[in-house]
Enzyme design. Structure first.
Site, PDB file in Angstrom:
ATOM      1  N   PRO A 125      18.990 -31.343  11.768  1.00 45.49           N
ATOM      2  CA  PRO A 125      20.207 -31.906  11.192  1.00 45.49           C
ATOM      3  C   PRO A 125      21.074 -30.819  10.556  1.00 45.49           C
ATOM      4  CG  PRO A 125      18.219 -32.936  10.286  1.00 45.49           C
ATOM      5  CD  PRO A 125      17.781 -31.772  11.084  1.00 45.49           C
ATOM      6  N   GLY A 165      22.913 -28.479   7.997  1.00 42.44           N
ATOM      7  CA  GLY A 165      22.617 -28.008   6.645  1.00 42.44           C
ATOM      8  C   GLY A 165      21.159 -27.753   6.352  1.00 42.44           C
ATOM      9  N   GLU A 182      23.018 -54.392 -10.428  1.00 45.99           N
ATOM     10  CA  GLU A 182      22.113 -53.235 -10.436  1.00 45.99           C
ATOM     11  C   GLU A 182      20.739 -53.621 -10.995  1.00 45.99           C
ATOM     12  OE1 GLU A 182      22.741 -50.748  -8.753  1.00 45.99           O
ATOM     13  OE2 GLU A 182      24.856 -51.197  -8.452  1.00 45.99           O
TER      14      GLU A 182
HETATM   15  P1  ADP Z   1      22.821 -25.320   9.553  1.00 46.76           P
HETATM   16  O1  ADP Z   1      21.440 -25.802   9.836  1.00 46.76           O
HETATM   17  O2  ADP Z   1      23.796 -26.424   9.600  1.00 46.76           O
HETATM   18  O3  ADP Z   1      23.208 -24.129  10.357  1.00 46.76           O
HETATM   19  P2  ADP Z   1      23.046 -23.436   7.419  1.00 46.76           P
HETATM   20  O4  ADP Z   1      22.032 -22.473   7.878  1.00 46.76           O
HETATM   21  O5  ADP Z   1      24.451 -23.062   7.669  1.00 46.76           O
HETATM   22  O6  ADP Z   1      22.768 -24.878   8.030  1.00 46.76           O
HETATM   23  O7  ADP Z   1      22.799 -23.714   5.875  1.00 46.76           O
HETATM   24  C1  ADP Z   1      23.846 -23.894   4.978  1.00 46.76           C
HETATM   25  C2  ADP Z   1      23.456 -23.407   3.614  1.00 46.76           C
HETATM   26  O8  ADP Z   1      22.457 -24.230   3.043  1.00 46.76           O
HETATM   27  C3  ADP Z   1      22.843 -22.037   3.625  1.00 46.76           C
HETATM   28  O9  ADP Z   1      23.812 -21.059   3.536  1.00 46.76           O
HETATM   29  C4  ADP Z   1      21.938 -22.050   2.412  1.00 46.76           C
HETATM   30  O10 ADP Z   1      22.661 -21.726   1.257  1.00 46.76           O
HETATM   31  C5  ADP Z   1      21.522 -23.484   2.316  1.00 46.76           C
HETATM   32  N1  ADP Z   1      20.191 -23.705   2.902  1.00 46.76           N
HETATM   33  C6  ADP Z   1      19.915 -24.525   3.937  1.00 46.76           C
HETATM   34  N2  ADP Z   1      18.602 -24.526   4.212  1.00 46.76           N
HETATM   35  C7  ADP Z   1      18.029 -23.669   3.357  1.00 46.76           C
HETATM   36  C8  ADP Z   1      16.678 -23.227   3.149  1.00 46.76           C
HETATM   37  N3  ADP Z   1      15.664 -23.675   3.898  1.00 46.76           N
HETATM   38  N4  ADP Z   1      16.447 -22.331   2.161  1.00 46.76           N
HETATM   39  C9  ADP Z   1      17.458 -21.877   1.414  1.00 46.76           C
HETATM   40  N5  ADP Z   1      18.739 -22.242   1.560  1.00 46.76           N
HETATM   41  C10 ADP Z   1      19.033 -23.139   2.505  1.00 46.76           C
HETATM   42 ZN    ZN Z   2      23.816 -52.984  -4.511  1.00 49.23          ZN
END
Ligand code: ADP
Ligand code: ZN
Ligand code: MG
Length: 617
Positions: free
Chosen positions: A206, A208, A427
């Site tokens: 997914p 991020g 709630e």
């Molecule tokens: P994607 O999987 O969409 O390519 P990214 O690698 O661009 O995601 O991650 C976006 C940001 O989220 C990274 O720059 C980092 O700051 C944070 N991040 C995501 N996963 C991790 C992880 N496993 N450890 C540390 N930071 C993370």
């Molecule tokens: Zn509700």
């Protein structure tokens, strides 16, 4: 098309300027350097120099006299005077009469100096100028100067680069990738035994979750050149450009082998080629070229291709077959431990108070991706700054989870008293139904402060640990909890509001999945009636059954939700006293913690206040 024009314009103006400068140079500068400096003196000086035998050459012109000193080092001029003995006197004092004292440069030399040399200089400058411009404009990428060169960024190992330690959680993915890094460092170890590395590694997961981050970490760890390009950069306006970019990228990669090529968001070029009318020739050609290139180099040449996508199911099967992207590394949403680790990694970048409980934050942020967790930490730091504190506290972190999940608190949302009371009941309804059933996550917090996302309040439930499986009873209870808000409105006010729309959506989704995907209905047994198409992006499902079955499914979904809704209403009716008491409490305090909630719930019934607020509405 812009790309074609931009380099031309500055060039034309440049040549205009050059020609102007040349003319100026010839008019002003050349006469000065081509003539010797002439010093103008008065007639007295001339006479004195004559008497002192200090005249070298002399030329009597129509309106002036030019002469040099004895050593011919300096040229002088003076005006004419009526001086009949001038010639005789000059002769007596040993002056030489010359016809052309003024030394002229040879015409060839003067031509060289005044035209050829400046032109050479200016053309040279022009070349440098255009080269610099091309570099600035993304270089040879612009059409005029060489079509279809890839502009892959090359990372070589850098000291401040991202390392595997910057990626928290995702241990399987890291293990997978470190094997590849190890292979690149020490290929012979693998060759000796006859093992060949996969040519392509596909990172799927997914948004991020750190796919791009992992690829950068590989670049940071590997001691080899790292070419990075995004799938969309291949797609150009003109058919064939993308393909030639692919060719160029792989040519460079093979020259630099061993090396890593990273194609981010590969679905931009790797989509299934289907026979639809709206084909995209450019994309298909690019994909074909990529397929060809991946076949084109043998195993163990040392070129490894990494790619990332969150739509693996949309990729062309030819791309994912063995021999191309034959290894798939899932980069999933982090589990509890992973979330805590990610929080800690990012918390290093900010100042946090000593007593922060990352475990609790991680539990509260269930379902959050790495990017969201990074965002939570940053929001907490911002909140601390706003409050004038020097470090982020537990409260900052907890509030920022809510900000990331539900948006900021709406400062001036004006709920009427009536509305506020309804929201409080709603709630508490959720919380109470959750608490009165087994198998539901404990309530962490209940609040009725409106949020910018539009939520008027929410009940946060936090699981103690990880949850990988869900039993039928658990899902049913969850549906009951979701209907609890609306049920409370009905029990307390006898009427309903629009406030339950999000609950309804979620409850329906769950009930539907139970029947169509989890095989939890009596009639359909273990038949898949729906397939998930976009696993990592929302998880849309498409039906795969006859229309009669669809009607049947709909009927069963309704029955299922209805049953849970009735159960929730029943539970609330049985605990009417608690419902009123808690709703009143929440109405007054606006935010209560799970502990407060549980304490009140577990109070002996005898202590219930006699009058029941809310009942009169
Ligand atoms: P994607 O999987 O969409 O390519 P990214 O690698 O661009 O995601 O991650 C976006 C940001 O989220 C990274 O720059 C980092 O700051 C944070 N991040 C995501 N996963 C991790 C992880 N496993 N450890 C540390 N930071 C993370
Ligand atoms: Zn509700
Ligand atoms: Mg990415």
């Amino acid at each position: 098309m812009n790309e074609v024009k931009t380099p031309k314009k500055p060039l034309i103006s440049y040549y205009c300027i050059v020609i102007l400068l040349l003319l100026l140079f010839n008019m002003l500068v050349m006469p000065m350097i081509s003539q010797r400096q002439v010093k103008e003196v008065d007639y007295n000086t001339f006479m004195e120099m004559t008497y002192n035998d200090n005249i070298g050459k002399v030329e009597l012109q129509d309106n002036q006299i030019l002469f040099t000193d004895k050593d011919n080092t300096q040229l002088y001029k003076t005006g004419l005077m009526s001086d009949p003995e001038l010639t005789q006197r000059l002769y007596d004092h040993g002056a030489q009469f010359a016809s052309e004292i003024q030394e002229q440069m040879s015409p060839v030399l003067s031509f060289l100096l005044s035209w050829v040399l400046p032109i050479v200089i200016f053309v040279g400058l022009g070349q440098m100028f255009t080269k610099q411009m091309m570099k600035k404009m993304g270089g040879p990428n612009s059409m005029m100067f060489g079509a279809g060169k890839s502009n892959a960024k090359v990372y070589v190992k850098s000291s401040e680069g991202i390392k595997f330690t910057d990626v928290a959680g995702e241990d399987e993915a890291k293990e997978n990738l470190s094997e590849i890094v190890d292979y690149l460092h020490n290929p012979n170890k693998y060759r000796d035994i006859g093992a060949s590395m996969p040519k392509g590694v596909l990172l799927v997961g997914p948004p991020g979750t750190g796919k791009t981050l992992l690829a950068k970490a590989v670049a940071g760890e590997a001691n080899v050149p790292f070419f990075s390009m995004s799938g969309s950069e291949f797609v150009e306006m003109f058919v064939g450009m993308g393909a030639s970019k692919v060719r160029d990228l792989f040519r460079q990669a093979k020259e630099k082998a061993p090396c890593i090529v990273f194609i981010d968001e590969i679905d931009a070029i790797g989509k299934k080629r289907d026979g639809q009318l709206s084909t995209n020739d450019e994309r298909e050609q690019t994909l074909n070229q990529l397929l060809t290139e991946m076949d084109g180099f043998e195993d163990n040449t040392g070129v490894i291709i990494l790619a990332a996508t969150n739509r693996p199911d949309s990729l062309d099967p030819a791309l994912t077959r063995p021999g191309r992207f034959d290894r798939r590394v899932p980069v999933e949403l982090p589990d509890l431990k992973g979330r805590e680790a990610i929080l800690r990694v990012h918390a290093k970048k900010i100042k946090v108070a000593g007593d922060v409980d990352f475990g609790k934050i991680a539990r509260m942020a269930s379902g959050a991706s790495g990017a969201e967790l990074a965002n939570i930490i940053n929001e907490a730091a911002l909140r601390a700054v706003r409050a004038g504190r020097h470090s982020a506290t537990q409260a900052d972190l907890e509030e920022s989870i809510e900000v990331v999940i539900a948006g900021y608190q709406k400062k001036n949302a004006i709920l009427t008293d009536e509305e506020k009371r309804i929201v409080a009941y709603h709630e508490i309804g959720h919380a109470l139904v959750a608490a009165l059933q087994s198998h539901s996550a404990p309530v962490q917090k209940i609040t009725i402060v409106p949020r910018t996302s539009g939520a008027l309040g929410y009940t946060m439930q936090v699981d103690e640990g990880n949850h990988y499986l869900m039993s039928k009873v658990e899902i049913e209870n969850k549906i009951a909890t979701l209907t609890g808000g609306r049920a409370a409105e009905e029990v307390a006010f006898g009427s309903v509001t629009t406030g339950a729309s999000n609950d309804i959506e979620q409850a329906t989704k769950l009930a539907r999945a139970m029947i169509t995907r989890y095989g939890m209905s009596e009639d359909f047994d273990m038949v898949a009636l729906e397939t998930v198409t976009n696993q990592y992006l929302g998880g849309d499902a498409s039906l795969a059954c006859s229309t009669e079955t669809q009607t049947n499914i709909d009927r069963q979904v309704v029955a299922l939700v209805k049953k849970q809704h009735e159960k929730a209403a029943q539970l609330l009716l049985q605990n009417r006293g608690k419902l009123d008491q808690l709703a009143q409490y929440l109405y007054e305090k606006e935010t209560i913690t799970g502990d407060e909630f549980m304490a009140m719930l577990n109070e002996p019934a005898a202590q219930l206040p006699q009058d029941m607020p809310g009942t009169q509405e």
